[in-house]
Design a protein around this motif. Sequence first.
Motif, PDB file in Angstrom:
ATOM      1  N   VAL A  73       0.852  -1.525  -0.115  1.00  0.00           N
ATOM      2  CA  VAL A  73      -0.037   0.076  -0.088  1.00  0.00           C
ATOM      3  C   VAL A  73       0.862   1.279   0.023  1.00  0.00           C
ATOM      4  CG1 VAL A  73      -1.605   1.132   1.187  1.00  0.00           C
ATOM      5  CG2 VAL A  73      -1.889  -1.196   1.118  1.00  0.00           C
ATOM      6  N   TYR A  74       1.884   1.341   0.873  1.00  0.00           N
ATOM      7  CA  TYR A  74       2.821   2.427   0.770  1.00  0.00           C
ATOM      8  C   TYR A  74       3.408   2.623  -0.367  1.00  0.00           C
ATOM      9  CZ  TYR A  74       1.627   2.285   5.746  1.00  0.00           C
ATOM     10  OH  TYR A  74       1.095   2.032   7.091  1.00  0.00           O
ATOM     11  N   GLY A  75       3.902   1.469  -1.003  1.00  0.00           N
ATOM     12  CA  GLY A  75       4.427   1.368  -2.243  1.00  0.00           C
ATOM     13  C   GLY A  75       3.896   2.043  -3.165  1.00  0.00           C
ATOM     14  N   ARG A  76       2.337   1.850  -3.397  1.00  0.00           N
ATOM     15  CA  ARG A  76       1.484   2.206  -4.452  1.00  0.00           C
ATOM     16  C   ARG A  76       1.408   3.819  -4.054  1.00  0.00           C
ATOM     17  NH1 ARG A  76      -1.109  -1.745  -6.926  1.00  0.00           N
ATOM     18  NH2 ARG A  76      -1.179  -3.694  -6.050  1.00  0.00           N
ATOM     19  N   LEU A  77       1.399   4.248  -2.878  1.00  0.00           N
ATOM     20  CA  LEU A  77       1.486   5.667  -2.416  1.00  0.00           C
ATOM     21  C   LEU A  77       2.491   6.179  -3.203  1.00  0.00           C
ATOM     22  CD1 LEU A  77       0.204   7.954  -0.938  1.00  0.00           C
ATOM     23  CD2 LEU A  77       1.253   7.318   1.044  1.00  0.00           C
ATOM     24  N   VAL A  78       3.927   5.824  -2.939  1.00  0.00           N
ATOM     25  CA  VAL A  78       5.041   6.343  -3.255  1.00  0.00           C
ATOM     26  C   VAL A  78       5.174   6.509  -4.774  1.00  0.00           C
ATOM     27  CG1 VAL A  78       7.628   5.773  -3.500  1.00  0.00           C
ATOM     28  CG2 VAL A  78       6.646   5.563  -1.212  1.00  0.00           C
ATOM     29  N   ASP A  79       4.625   5.323  -5.637  1.00  0.00           N
ATOM     30  CA  ASP A  79       4.261   5.340  -7.070  1.00  0.00           C
ATOM     31  C   ASP A  79       3.444   6.724  -7.597  1.00  0.00           C
ATOM     32  OD1 ASP A  79       4.863   4.330  -9.528  1.00  0.00           O
ATOM     33  OD2 ASP A  79       2.499   3.306  -9.418  1.00  0.00           O
ATOM     34  N   GLU A  80       2.607   6.884  -6.799  1.00  0.00           N
ATOM     35  CA  GLU A  80       1.481   8.016  -7.429  1.00  0.00           C
ATOM     36  C   GLU A  80       2.200   9.353  -6.964  1.00  0.00           C
ATOM     37  OE1 GLU A  80      -1.166   9.908  -8.869  1.00  0.00           O
ATOM     38  OE2 GLU A  80      -0.753   7.968  -8.993  1.00  0.00           O
ATOM     39  N   LEU A  81       2.844   9.524  -5.915  1.00  0.00           N
ATOM     40  CA  LEU A  81       3.654  10.829  -5.442  1.00  0.00           C
ATOM     41  C   LEU A  81       4.801  10.990  -6.431  1.00  0.00           C
ATOM     42  CD1 LEU A  81       3.541  10.652  -1.597  1.00  0.00           C
ATOM     43  CD2 LEU A  81       2.252  12.069  -2.951  1.00  0.00           C
ATOM     44  N   THR A  82       5.255   9.882  -6.810  1.00  0.00           N
ATOM     45  CA  THR A  82       6.273  10.182  -7.810  1.00  0.00           C
ATOM     46  C   THR A  82       5.799  10.592  -9.168  1.00  0.00           C
ATOM     47  OG1 THR A  82       7.870   8.434  -6.750  1.00  0.00           O
ATOM     48  CG2 THR A  82       8.254   9.024  -8.989  1.00  0.00           C
ATOM     49  N   ALA A  83       4.649   9.946  -9.473  1.00  0.00           N
ATOM     50  CA  ALA A  83       4.123  10.067 -10.821  1.00  0.00           C
ATOM     51  C   ALA A  83       3.546  11.647 -10.703  1.00  0.00           C
ATOM     52  CB  ALA A  83       3.003   9.322 -10.987  1.00  0.00           C
ATOM     53  N   GLN A  84       3.413  12.247  -9.518  1.00  0.00           N
ATOM     54  CA  GLN A  84       2.615  13.631  -9.473  1.00  0.00           C
ATOM     55  C   GLN A  84       3.929  14.627  -9.372  1.00  0.00           C
ATOM     56  OE1 GLN A  84      -0.618  14.712  -7.163  1.00  0.00           O
ATOM     57  NE2 GLN A  84      -1.557  12.516  -7.469  1.00  0.00           N
ATOM     58  N   GLY A  85       4.937  14.103  -9.193  1.00  0.00           N
ATOM     59  CA  GLY A  85       6.306  14.792  -9.294  1.00  0.00           C
ATOM     60  C   GLY A  85       6.518  15.499  -7.889  1.00  0.00           C
ATOM     61  N   ALA A  86       6.437  14.862  -6.880  1.00  0.00           N
ATOM     62  CA  ALA A  86       6.554  15.241  -5.518  1.00  0.00           C
ATOM     63  C   ALA A  86       8.208  15.440  -5.441  1.00  0.00           C
ATOM     64  CB  ALA A  86       6.022  14.241  -4.367  1.00  0.00           C
ATOM     65  N   GLU A  87       8.522  16.419  -4.789  1.00  0.00           N
ATOM     66  CA  GLU A  87      10.054  16.936  -4.393  1.00  0.00           C
ATOM     67  C   GLU A  87      10.641  15.955  -3.493  1.00  0.00           C
ATOM     68  OE1 GLU A  87      13.577  18.764  -4.856  1.00  0.00           O
ATOM     69  OE2 GLU A  87      11.898  18.994  -5.801  1.00  0.00           O
ATOM     70  N   ALA A  88       9.872  15.489  -2.502  1.00  0.00           N
ATOM     71  CA  ALA A  88      10.274  14.584  -1.511  1.00  0.00           C
ATOM     72  C   ALA A  88       9.254  13.847  -0.521  1.00  0.00           C
ATOM     73  CB  ALA A  88      11.239  15.182  -0.395  1.00  0.00           C
ATOM     74  N   VAL A  89       9.167  12.818  -0.089  1.00  0.00           N
ATOM     75  CA  VAL A  89       8.228  12.102   0.691  1.00  0.00           C
ATOM     76  C   VAL A  89       8.746  11.516   1.801  1.00  0.00           C
ATOM     77  CG1 VAL A  89       6.627  10.168   0.656  1.00  0.00           C
ATOM     78  CG2 VAL A  89       6.873  11.438  -1.485  1.00  0.00           C
ATOM     79  N   GLY A  90       8.462  12.332   3.090  1.00  0.00           N
ATOM     80  CA  GLY A  90       8.783  11.650   4.333  1.00  0.00           C
ATOM     81  C   GLY A  90       7.711  10.862   4.897  1.00  0.00           C
ATOM     82  N   PHE A  91       8.110   9.596   5.721  1.00  0.00           N
ATOM     83  CA  PHE A  91       7.117   8.843   6.160  1.00  0.00           C
ATOM     84  C   PHE A  91       7.260   8.993   7.782  1.00  0.00           C
ATOM     85  CE2 PHE A  91       6.742   6.775   2.089  1.00  0.00           C
ATOM     86  CZ  PHE A  91       5.478   6.195   2.037  1.00  0.00           C
ATOM     87  N   ASP A  92       5.997   9.593   8.190  1.00  0.00           N
ATOM     88  CA  ASP A  92       6.176   9.353   9.636  1.00  0.00           C
ATOM     89  C   ASP A  92       5.379   8.171  10.259  1.00  0.00           C
ATOM     90  OD1 ASP A  92       6.336  11.124  12.403  1.00  0.00           O
ATOM     91  OD2 ASP A  92       4.143  10.626  12.377  1.00  0.00           O
ATOM     92  N   VAL A  93       5.749   7.016   9.631  1.00  0.00           N
ATOM     93  CA  VAL A  93       5.505   5.799   9.901  1.00  0.00           C
ATOM     94  C   VAL A  93       6.637   4.900  10.037  1.00  0.00           C
ATOM     95  CG1 VAL A  93       4.115   3.700   9.115  1.00  0.00           C
ATOM     96  CG2 VAL A  93       3.372   5.989   8.429  1.00  0.00           C
ATOM     97  N   LEU A  94       6.718   3.999  11.135  1.00  0.00           N
ATOM     98  CA  LEU A  94       7.885   3.357  11.329  1.00  0.00           C
ATOM     99  C   LEU A  94       7.775   1.982  10.794  1.00  0.00           C
ATOM    100  CD1 LEU A  94       8.231   4.293  15.207  1.00  0.00           C
ATOM    101  CD2 LEU A  94       9.612   4.785  13.402  1.00  0.00           C
ATOM    102  N   PHE A  95       8.819   1.343  10.058  1.00  0.00           N
ATOM    103  CA  PHE A  95       8.787   0.283   9.562  1.00  0.00           C
ATOM    104  C   PHE A  95       9.987  -0.632  10.236  1.00  0.00           C
ATOM    105  CE2 PHE A  95       7.379   3.163   6.318  1.00  0.00           C
ATOM    106  CZ  PHE A  95       6.057   2.667   5.801  1.00  0.00           C
ATOM    107  N   GLY A  96       9.628  -1.348  11.248  1.00  0.00           N
ATOM    108  CA  GLY A  96      10.684  -1.723  12.095  1.00  0.00           C
ATOM    109  C   GLY A  96      11.286  -3.195  11.481  1.00  0.00           C
ATOM    110  N   GLU A  97      10.517  -3.790  10.864  1.00  0.00           N
ATOM    111  CA  GLU A  97      11.035  -5.150  10.452  1.00  0.00           C
ATOM    112  C   GLU A  97      10.656  -5.568   9.052  1.00  0.00           C
ATOM    113  OE1 GLU A  97       7.941  -7.846  13.218  1.00  0.00           O
ATOM    114  OE2 GLU A  97      10.140  -7.732  13.791  1.00  0.00           O
TER     115      GLU A  97
END
Length: 758
Positions: A88-112
């Motif tokens: 789900v987060y990968g798809r979100l990154v894909d869309e933001l990249t497609a829209q030309g976002a400068e940077a994407v910061g995740f306030d979500v912890l991916f611990g393992e």
Amino acid sequence: MKFKPLKRAPLIIALLVMALVCGIYALRLDFLERMERMTYDLRVRTASHFPAPVATNLAFVAMEESSIKAVKSGRLGYSFGLLWPRQVYGRLVDELTAQGAEAVGFDVLFGELRSDQPPVLLADGVHTEESDDFFARQMHRAGDVILAITPDLMPPSLFATNALALGDISTEKDSDGILRRVKAFRDIHQWHPIIRQFASRPDPDRPEISLDLDRARFAPGEIILPQTGATNVVEIPVDADNDFELADFLGDKLPPNLPPKAKAFTTRRIWHMGIVLAARQLKLDLARAVVDLPGGKIILRGENGIERVIPVDVGGYFLVDWRLTPNDPRLLRMPVENLLWQDKLRLAGETNGLRDDFRGKLVVVGSAAQGNDLTDRGATPLEHDTLLVSKHWNVANSVINGQFIRRTTNVETVVIIIFLGLFTAFLTWQLRALSASLATFLLVAGYVGFTFFSFVEYRLWLPLIFPVFGAVVVEHFSLITYRVVFEQREQRRVKSVFSRIVSPNIVHELLQAEKLSLGGARREVTVFFADVRGFTTFTDQMQEQVTEHVRTYPVNPATAEKFYEESARETLEVVNLYLAAVADAVKTHNGTLDKYIGDCVMAFWNAPTPNEKHALAAIEAAIAAQRAISRLNASRLAQNAARETDNRSRVAAGQPPKPLHVALQLGTGINTGIVTVGLMGSDQHILNYTIFGREVNLASRLEGVSGSGRIIISDATYDQLLRHAPALAAACVELAPVTVKGIRNAVRIYEVPWQPNK
């Protein structure tokens, strides 16, 4: 009234108060710090009413309640519960990249890594990919993703190596539970895998070794690692390059292809998420940052000479400038499902209606959903309960605009305390109590207003609690208390000196006067001498009468002495009666009663309090005294008939008769001129407020030539009388000039009429 003694006492009090305030400030007592932080919060809220410019490329992609429902509903092409798989987060990154976002910061912890998550069906509809791998591949392709870390949790290597950077998202609130500051960076120890293995999963053959890496201590030549749940420690010897012997952990299990030594840990500097986002836009080189914690600053430099200086404390913390709330219209906010829906359409080739709202944006992805542990909520100076993910875009905004909140240093705070303390001491001691309190109130109001203005306009946090309540309020009340105690004591002393020699209204003037000199001073005064004529003859007659009675009626020595003492008491009563009449006239006309010289009264006017018509007042007092003596004589002479009757009874009883009352007269001399005036004597002995000089002697000589029942004034006094009472001056009679002892030239004199019928 301004008193001269103990001039240093106010300064000493002021210095002691300031030293006490500075000492308490140095203790950093939490409850006082809380009060200061409360005033800071009020300033932050005040500043929010004066919107300041903010960066226009900040965005928030929120995982809302609606997002959870949308992902679960299946309308996006998949259905997942609350714990979304990484795809789900990968798809979100894909869309933001497609829209030309400068940077994407995740306030979500991916611990393992999550091997239990379903694979992703790729676009060809045939092949699949592990959810974690899909997320990592999308991050690598985007090249602009910043992953979150905390001191306790790092993302797995798969994610960390494919992300652009890592960003610290940890939250450290103040003791009152409010988030005001963040740490600019953290140096994370990345331990050697073998050490990390023993920390998380001890060797079954060596269960005694279970290490707590969070409590590691570093000493020269060794690393000290406490054992988990125990008081024992494991000491790992290291060389100058921070290398340790692998055999210390693996023993004879050391594989032959491994080198015998390896670094115990490497240090990686992780910057705050907001700083990393801003650095992405400004192209700041965080690896070459100049960190000067003792100097209170971090300098970030980038391309084209751009530079940002972040003010920090010795721990590397800086204050968040809370300008943008999660609902601020200047912040682009969009729920996750909107982007996921666009991603679905984009992958399906349905490009009509697709938007690129996030082009050039610095995007923060975080949770805004209620009722789950993914959302970090808490208090900020602006709001009692808000999304703390907002700290990231507020930090980024400060770095982008180069505007930071700066708090005064300890030295600057002490300087402010001292300055306000000295100014308060000056106002309190120089002004009267009420005026000083009003001035101090205005000083406090002015300083408070200045602190708010400084914050709103310049984001400068000036101290309030210690300067206002310590340096100003405490010092003001300390000095006011001292003044009350000291001045009351001085007032009692002044009353004791003057209450019997001047009228009550003059005593009041003395106590109320702002400036009063009781030391030696030159002053023009009018001097008054009045002598009771005939008193010496009266005294001699009384003594002779007692002596004649003792001689005629022999009595024992004790009885004779009793008769003499009784005569002396009556003599003193008579003289006091006449002197009191003169003194009352002096005080009634606001004169200063200097002294009694036998049966003579000395007084003067125009000191210690000024009296422009001092000559007229002295003459009016002399007239009043003559008339009072005249009335006293009439009253006493009327008592003679009763006294004769009483004397017959006394003689019959063997007692000496009392003398009949006689009419005593008053001779008065008055002169005006320059004299020396002041207190004579000392605090340990008798103090007398008196005058001396040529003009005093002349007044005394005029009293000598005045005779009985007459008021003689000098030409200097007459000149004053002409100005202030010409009618009375016209009634005066000029006499022949007289030559008196001690005065070289003859003196022109005048007689002042005092009889009511003249």
